[in-house]
Motif scaffolding. Structure first.
Motif, PDB file in Angstrom:
ATOM      1  N   VAL A 134     -21.322 -11.822  -0.596  1.00 40.43           N
ATOM      2  CA  VAL A 134     -22.166 -12.868  -0.020  1.00 40.43           C
ATOM      3  C   VAL A 134     -22.269 -14.048  -0.980  1.00 40.43           C
ATOM      4  N   MET A 135     -22.165 -15.268  -0.429  1.00 43.12           N
ATOM      5  CA  MET A 135     -22.337 -16.472  -1.231  1.00 43.12           C
ATOM      6  C   MET A 135     -23.230 -17.451  -0.479  1.00 43.12           C
ATOM      7  N   SER A 136     -24.222 -17.994  -1.207  1.00 44.27           N
ATOM      8  CA  SER A 136     -25.182 -18.913  -0.596  1.00 44.27           C
ATOM      9  C   SER A 136     -25.795 -19.778  -1.683  1.00 44.27           C
ATOM     10  N   ILE A 137     -26.159 -20.991  -1.313  1.00 40.50           N
ATOM     11  CA  ILE A 137     -26.875 -21.836  -2.275  1.00 40.50           C
ATOM     12  C   ILE A 137     -28.247 -21.245  -2.590  1.00 40.50           C
ATOM     13  N   GLY A 138     -28.716 -20.334  -1.729  1.00 38.73           N
ATOM     14  CA  GLY A 138     -29.986 -19.675  -1.980  1.00 38.73           C
ATOM     15  C   GLY A 138     -30.001 -18.908  -3.292  1.00 38.73           C
ATOM     16  N   PHE A 139     -28.823 -18.477  -3.762  1.00 32.92           N
ATOM     17  CA  PHE A 139     -28.731 -17.773  -5.037  1.00 32.92           C
ATOM     18  C   PHE A 139     -28.818 -18.721  -6.229  1.00 32.92           C
ATOM     19  N   MET A 140     -28.747 -20.029  -5.967  1.00 36.70           N
ATOM     20  CA  MET A 140     -28.674 -21.016  -7.041  1.00 36.70           C
ATOM     21  C   MET A 140     -29.982 -21.769  -7.235  1.00 36.70           C
ATOM     22  N   LEU A 141     -30.972 -21.490  -6.393  1.00 37.34           N
ATOM     23  CA  LEU A 141     -32.239 -22.215  -6.476  1.00 37.34           C
ATOM     24  C   LEU A 141     -33.176 -21.538  -7.465  1.00 37.34           C
ATOM     25  N   PRO A 142     -33.723 -22.270  -8.433  1.00 34.73           N
ATOM     26  CA  PRO A 142     -34.669 -21.678  -9.383  1.00 34.73           C
ATOM     27  C   PRO A 142     -35.897 -21.089  -8.698  1.00 34.73           C
ATOM     28  N   ASP A 143     -36.321 -21.745  -7.627  1.00 36.31           N
ATOM     29  CA  ASP A 143     -37.485 -21.302  -6.864  1.00 36.31           C
ATOM     30  C   ASP A 143     -37.084 -21.277  -5.390  1.00 36.31           C
ATOM     31  N   PRO A 144     -37.273 -20.164  -4.687  1.00 38.20           N
ATOM     32  CA  PRO A 144     -36.868 -20.105  -3.272  1.00 38.20           C
ATOM     33  C   PRO A 144     -37.570 -21.124  -2.390  1.00 38.20           C
ATOM     34  N   ASP A 145     -38.687 -21.684  -2.875  1.00 36.52           N
ATOM     35  CA  ASP A 145     -39.404 -22.700  -2.097  1.00 36.52           C
ATOM     36  C   ASP A 145     -38.881 -24.115  -2.354  1.00 36.52           C
ATOM     37  N   ASP A 146     -37.924 -24.258  -3.284  1.00 39.05           N
ATOM     38  CA  ASP A 146     -37.367 -25.582  -3.580  1.00 39.05           C
ATOM     39  C   ASP A 146     -36.611 -26.131  -2.373  1.00 39.05           C
ATOM     40  N   ALA A 147     -36.856 -27.398  -2.070  1.00 35.85           N
ATOM     41  CA  ALA A 147     -36.113 -28.060  -0.993  1.00 35.85           C
ATOM     42  C   ALA A 147     -34.804 -28.607  -1.538  1.00 35.85           C
ATOM     43  N   VAL A 148     -33.733 -28.481  -0.752  1.00 41.35           N
ATOM     44  CA  VAL A 148     -32.442 -29.065  -1.109  1.00 41.35           C
ATOM     45  C   VAL A 148     -32.340 -30.396  -0.368  1.00 41.35           C
ATOM     46  N   ILE A 149     -32.485 -31.489  -1.110  1.00 40.04           N
ATOM     47  CA  ILE A 149     -32.502 -32.824  -0.499  1.00 40.04           C
ATOM     48  C   ILE A 149     -31.218 -33.543  -0.924  1.00 40.04           C
ATOM     49  N   TRP A 150     -30.148 -33.232  -0.224  1.00 41.22           N
ATOM     50  CA  TRP A 150     -28.823 -33.750  -0.568  1.00 41.22           C
ATOM     51  C   TRP A 150     -28.248 -34.568   0.575  1.00 41.22           C
ATOM     52  N   ARG A 151     -27.530 -35.610   0.206  1.00 40.44           N
ATOM     53  CA  ARG A 151     -26.735 -36.353   1.188  1.00 40.44           C
ATOM     54  C   ARG A 151     -25.392 -35.647   1.383  1.00 40.44           C
ATOM     55  N   GLY A 152     -24.615 -36.185   2.320  1.00 39.65           N
ATOM     56  CA  GLY A 152     -23.351 -35.563   2.699  1.00 39.65           C
ATOM     57  C   GLY A 152     -22.397 -35.228   1.568  1.00 39.65           C
ATOM     58  N   PRO A 153     -22.104 -36.162   0.648  1.00 40.49           N
ATOM     59  CA  PRO A 153     -21.119 -35.875  -0.395  1.00 40.49           C
ATOM     60  C   PRO A 153     -21.463 -34.662  -1.246  1.00 40.49           C
ATOM     61  N   ARG A 154     -22.738 -34.468  -1.585  1.00 43.71           N
ATOM     62  CA  ARG A 154     -23.110 -33.308  -2.397  1.00 43.71           C
ATOM     63  C   ARG A 154     -22.980 -32.011  -1.591  1.00 43.71           C
ATOM     64  N   LYS A 155     -23.317 -32.076  -0.309  1.00 41.01           N
ATOM     65  CA  LYS A 155     -23.125 -30.902   0.542  1.00 41.01           C
ATOM     66  C   LYS A 155     -21.644 -30.546   0.619  1.00 41.01           C
ATOM     67  N   ASN A 156     -20.814 -31.571   0.826  1.00 43.09           N
ATOM     68  CA  ASN A 156     -19.374 -31.338   0.905  1.00 43.09           C
ATOM     69  C   ASN A 156     -18.870 -30.704  -0.389  1.00 43.09           C
TER      70      ASN A 156
END
Length: 352
Positions: A134-156
């Motif tokens: 399994v791979m997910s950005i959820g494994f990379m967040l210091p806090d599970p409540d952190d919001a990921v506020i990214w524009r398209g290029p960073r998501k890509n």
């Protein structure tokens, strides 16, 4: 689609579209007001050297399946997780990639909250549960409540890393759980994987029209980008629950503040007077399906209908606890429906 100059041009693009792969895509004067402008501006352009690295990683993956939905909250991630559990139970080697960057649900639904990604000399290592990588950005967040506020290029960029930097090993199936809609993540995953061969997409919906309206757009997206629709799953297709699992209450009367819980009295009567009813499954239509639901939409859109999965509280609980619904008989109502859908996928050679 491609025009006469071999440019990739969406069917609903403005006149004089420079093409989705042009450096001017989404930026030229001709792009003003185009519904695809934002997606084209943020999507990768031109030949991408990383595609070679992705192709090398994906060479060891036999089948790649996208799980899509038009709307959020229809049970797409639950279906992705349970599909992965089912395939793993059949002794297939399975990877599950969560590309819902802003709302990663897969770590929760696989019981992997709090886990972290580890680096090896072969690349990032997936987190494993029941032999599923399994791979997910959820494994990379210091806090599970952190919001990921990214524009398209960073998501890509992070999706590309998940494909080229993760050591998936040899897989029979890579299941890709995508976010709702048709945005940056969808365009990116198609562009990154298309040359390596995508078996197709499974689209998850609920029966009511407000969901099916957006599923039609999802089907249209797949046709435009050349992704085969393996089929549509109608999730939450009516409540199915044993009588013994219900809570029974007496309605409020004369301005009472609390309903009276009469569950024990009802169960006592059932056990004494009609014990054979304790295993009866009660059925109720939660969403309006009077216009034919997903089955009728599939006929109209010319795509396969895979089947219905009921709204089963036991399945909801299994997903919340990160468990397979196929272990034991607790989720027998929903597990049998899911098994039939998966068997149809494998038996009818929908997956090449």
């Amino acid at each position: 689609m491609e025009n006469g100059n071999h440019k990739e041009v969406p069917e609903d693009a403005n006149e004089h579209c420079p093409g989705t792969q042009s450096e001017d895509a989404g930026k030229s004067d001709a792009c003003a007001g185009c519904p695809n402008q934002e997606a084209c501006a943020s999507a990768p352009k031109g030949p991408d050297p990383d595609l070679i690295a992705i192709a090398e990683r994906m060479a060891a993956v036999k089948h790649k399946i996208l799980i899509l939905s038009g709307k959020g909250g229809v049970g797409k991630s639950t279906f992705s997780a349970q599909l992965s559990f089912a395939l793993a139970d059949m002794d297939f080697q399975v990877g599950l990639l969560d590309i819902d960057i802003c709302g990663p649900s897969i770590p929760k639904m696989l019981g992997l909250e709090g886990q972290e990604i580890h680096q090896s000399n072969l690349g990032w290592s997936p987190v494993y549960v029941d032999s599923i990588g399994v791979m997910s950005i959820g494994f990379m967040l210091p806090d599970p409540d952190d919001a990921v506020i990214w524009r398209g290029p960073r998501k890509n960029g992070i999706i590309k890393q998940f494909l080229k930097d993760v050591y998936w090993g040899e897989l029979d199936f890579l299941v890709v759980d995508a976010p709702p809609g048709t945005s940056d993540e969808h365009i990116s995953i198609v562009q990154f994987l298309k040359e390596t061969g995508i078996d197709g997409a499974i689209i998850v919906t609920t029966p009511q029209q407000v969901s099916l309206i957006d599923v039609r757009k999802e089907v249209s997206f797949c046709k435009k980008v050349g992704i085969r629709v393996l089929g549509v799953v109608e999730n939450m297709s009516g409540l199915r629950q044993s009588l013994s699992d219900f809570k029974y209450v007496k309605p409020l009367k004369n301005g009472g503040e609390e309903e009276e819980d009469v569950t024990e009295r009802v169960m006592a009567v059932l056990r004494e007077k009609a014990p054979e009813l304790l295993d009866v499954v009660a059925c109720s239509e939660v969403f309006d399906s009077s216009r034919g639901g997903a089955a009728r939409m599939c006929v109209e859109m010319g795509v396969p209908f895979l089947g219905k999965v009921p709204l089963d509280p036991k399945l909801c609980k299994a997903a919340e606890e990160g468990r397979s619904c196929f272990a034991g008989d607790e989720c027998r109502v929903s597990a049998s429906a899911l098994s039939a859908i998966i068997a149809k996928l494998l038996k009818n050679d929908m997956i090449a």
